[in-house]
Enzyme design. Structure first.
Site, PDB file in Angstrom:
ATOM      1  N   ASP A  36       7.421   3.850  -0.324  1.00  0.00           N
ATOM      2  CA  ASP A  36       8.620   3.051  -0.601  1.00  0.00           C
ATOM      3  C   ASP A  36       9.198   3.428  -1.956  1.00  0.00           C
ATOM      4  O   ASP A  36       8.564   4.103  -2.754  1.00  0.00           O
ATOM      5  CB  ASP A  36       8.249   1.565  -0.624  1.00  0.00           C
ATOM      6  CG  ASP A  36       8.072   1.011   0.769  1.00  0.00           C
ATOM      7  OD1 ASP A  36       8.564   1.642   1.710  1.00  0.00           O
ATOM      8  OD2 ASP A  36       7.442  -0.044   0.898  1.00  0.00           O
ATOM      9  N   LYS A  58      14.526   5.564   0.259  1.00  0.00           N
ATOM     10  CA  LYS A  58      15.913   5.921  -0.038  1.00  0.00           C
ATOM     11  C   LYS A  58      16.205   7.317   0.501  1.00  0.00           C
ATOM     12  O   LYS A  58      15.470   8.255   0.243  1.00  0.00           O
ATOM     13  CB  LYS A  58      16.118   5.893  -1.554  1.00  0.00           C
ATOM     14  CG  LYS A  58      17.551   5.831  -1.954  1.00  0.00           C
ATOM     15  CD  LYS A  58      17.773   5.329  -3.348  1.00  0.00           C
ATOM     16  CE  LYS A  58      17.082   6.081  -4.445  1.00  0.00           C
ATOM     17  NZ  LYS A  58      17.546   5.709  -5.780  1.00  0.00           N
ATOM     18  N   MET A 171      13.089 -10.656  -4.238  1.00  0.00           N
ATOM     19  CA  MET A 171      14.356 -10.188  -3.672  1.00  0.00           C
ATOM     20  C   MET A 171      15.449 -11.250  -3.831  1.00  0.00           C
ATOM     21  O   MET A 171      16.260 -11.461  -2.938  1.00  0.00           O
ATOM     22  CB  MET A 171      14.188  -9.840  -2.179  1.00  0.00           C
ATOM     23  CG  MET A 171      13.214  -8.711  -1.958  1.00  0.00           C
ATOM     24  SD  MET A 171      12.889  -8.373  -0.229  1.00  0.00           S
ATOM     25  CE  MET A 171      11.689  -9.632   0.161  1.00  0.00           C
TER      26      MET A 171
HETATM   27  N1  SAH Z   1       4.923  -6.204  -1.377  1.00  0.00           N
HETATM   28  C1  SAH Z   1       5.542  -6.437  -2.659  1.00  0.00           C
HETATM   29  C2  SAH Z   1       6.879  -7.129  -2.536  1.00  0.00           C
HETATM   30  C3  SAH Z   1       7.904  -6.366  -1.734  1.00  0.00           C
HETATM   31  S1  SAH Z   1       9.486  -7.121  -1.741  1.00  0.00           S
HETATM   32  C4  SAH Z   1       4.577  -7.203  -3.558  1.00  0.00           C
HETATM   33  O1  SAH Z   1       3.548  -7.711  -3.089  1.00  0.00           O
HETATM   34  O2  SAH Z   1       4.827  -7.250  -4.762  1.00  0.00           O
HETATM   35  C5  SAH Z   1      10.258  -6.320  -3.119  1.00  0.00           C
HETATM   36  C6  SAH Z   1      10.535  -7.329  -4.208  1.00  0.00           C
HETATM   37  O3  SAH Z   1       9.362  -7.588  -4.947  1.00  0.00           O
HETATM   38  C7  SAH Z   1      11.535  -6.878  -5.240  1.00  0.00           C
HETATM   39  O4  SAH Z   1      12.851  -7.105  -4.810  1.00  0.00           O
HETATM   40  C8  SAH Z   1      11.178  -7.764  -6.414  1.00  0.00           C
HETATM   41  O5  SAH Z   1      11.671  -9.071  -6.241  1.00  0.00           O
HETATM   42  C9  SAH Z   1       9.677  -7.832  -6.305  1.00  0.00           C
HETATM   43  N2  SAH Z   1       8.993  -6.827  -7.132  1.00  0.00           N
HETATM   44  C10 SAH Z   1       8.153  -5.875  -6.694  1.00  0.00           C
HETATM   45  N3  SAH Z   1       7.645  -5.168  -7.745  1.00  0.00           N
HETATM   46  C11 SAH Z   1       8.193  -5.708  -8.858  1.00  0.00           C
HETATM   47  C12 SAH Z   1       8.069  -5.454 -10.249  1.00  0.00           C
HETATM   48  N4  SAH Z   1       7.264  -4.502 -10.737  1.00  0.00           N
HETATM   49  N5  SAH Z   1       8.770  -6.219 -11.104  1.00  0.00           N
HETATM   50  C13 SAH Z   1       9.556  -7.211 -10.650  1.00  0.00           C
HETATM   51  N6  SAH Z   1       9.720  -7.486  -9.354  1.00  0.00           N
HETATM   52  C14 SAH Z   1       9.041  -6.769  -8.468  1.00  0.00           C
END
Ligand code: SAH
Length: 262
Positions: A36, A58, A171
């Protein structure tokens, strides 16, 4: 030809050293990596030189690869006998559509394994000095998506406003203002502490702090944007005293090499 296998690996919130030992091992053994957008390139660099790297986050014209197509890529490579690592940000089962991918593999009788990761929703906030629970402030936490599903409102924000626990929104940046408004309408005090944390656990991590009524302005002042976590609740007030970003140690190359011996 023997069928291959797919490992759905959680890459953690961004700092590459936060991947699990098992996750790193799988990357080093992979023949194909399907990753991803939010996955740290340093982790992908751990793959063997011969490994095929497929970015499904992307395409050149910025459209993500449709989920059906991702499922098919995993199936095709597994059927071709490859060791496929599906590398996802955070934990594969937290809003990563990992559940859908595993279902599709199961339906096609392809062996798979889940290697959990540190979710940004918990570990990312820890890096911003925010514990999701605390005996004095919050006895539960709720992780929700701020994203609309095909035009439908997926959350009952008024009901969520009634919960006492920490509210963590993934998100949610594009709809942050609207979400804060709905929570206030639902009965949460406009003075409830609120923060947004961008690029949590990475050197470029940035935090904007305020309240439900001022968060929008703070986000603008700090120029924050996605990917970011939004967190609402009294635990936000701990972020100053629990911040440790400036005292972090880097994991040594020797420690990383130890993983190979496991
Ligand atoms: N599976 C992931 C989440 C996927 S959804 C998890 O467990 O973290 C993607 C969203 O996660 C992004 O839009 C953001 O809101 C958040 N996110 C993921 N990594 C991040 C990071 N390093 N800093 C801030 N937000 C993050």
């Amino acid at each position: 030809m023997n069928k291959g296998k797919v490992w759905l690996v959680g890459a953690g919130p961004g700092d590459p050293s936060l991947i699990t030992v098992k996750g790193l091992h799988c990357i080093r053994e992979a023949t194909v990596i399907v990753h991803d957008r939010l996955v740290n390139p340093k982790l992908i660099a751990q793959a063997p030189d011969t490994c095929q790297i497929i970015n499904v986050g992307k395409t050149p014209n910025h459209h993500p690869v449709p989920q059906e197509q991702i499922n098919q890529i995993l199936i095709d490579h597994a059927l071709a006998g490859k060791n496929v690592v599906r590398l996802k940000g955070g934990d594969p089962y937290v809003f990563g559509r990992g559940g859908e991918e595993a279902e599709s593999l199961s339906r096609h009788k392809i062996a798979f394994e889940i290697i959990p990761g540190i979710s940004s929703s918990i570990g990312g906030l820890a890096y911003a000095g925010i514990p999701v629970t605390h005996r004095d402030y919050s006895s539960s936490f709720h992780v929700v998506t701020g994203h609309l599903c095909q035009g439908n409102e997926p959350q009952n924000w008024h009901a969520l406003a009634k919960t006492e626990g920490t509210l963590i929104i993934l998100m949610g940046m594009t709809r942050q203002e609207e979400i804060c408004k709905l929570l206030i309408e639902g009965g949460k005090s406009p003075d409830t502490p609120a923060a947004a944390v961008m690029y949590a656990s990475q050197p470029r991590q940035k935090i904007a702090k305020g309240t439900l009524s001022t968060l929008k302005q703070e986000i603008e002042n700090q120029k924050l944007h996605a990917p970011a976590l939004i967190v609402i609740g009294n635990v936000v007030n701990l972020s100053e005293i629990l911040s440790f970003a400036s005292t972090q140690v880097d994991i040594s190359h020797e420690s990383l090499q130890l993983v190979e011996a496991m």
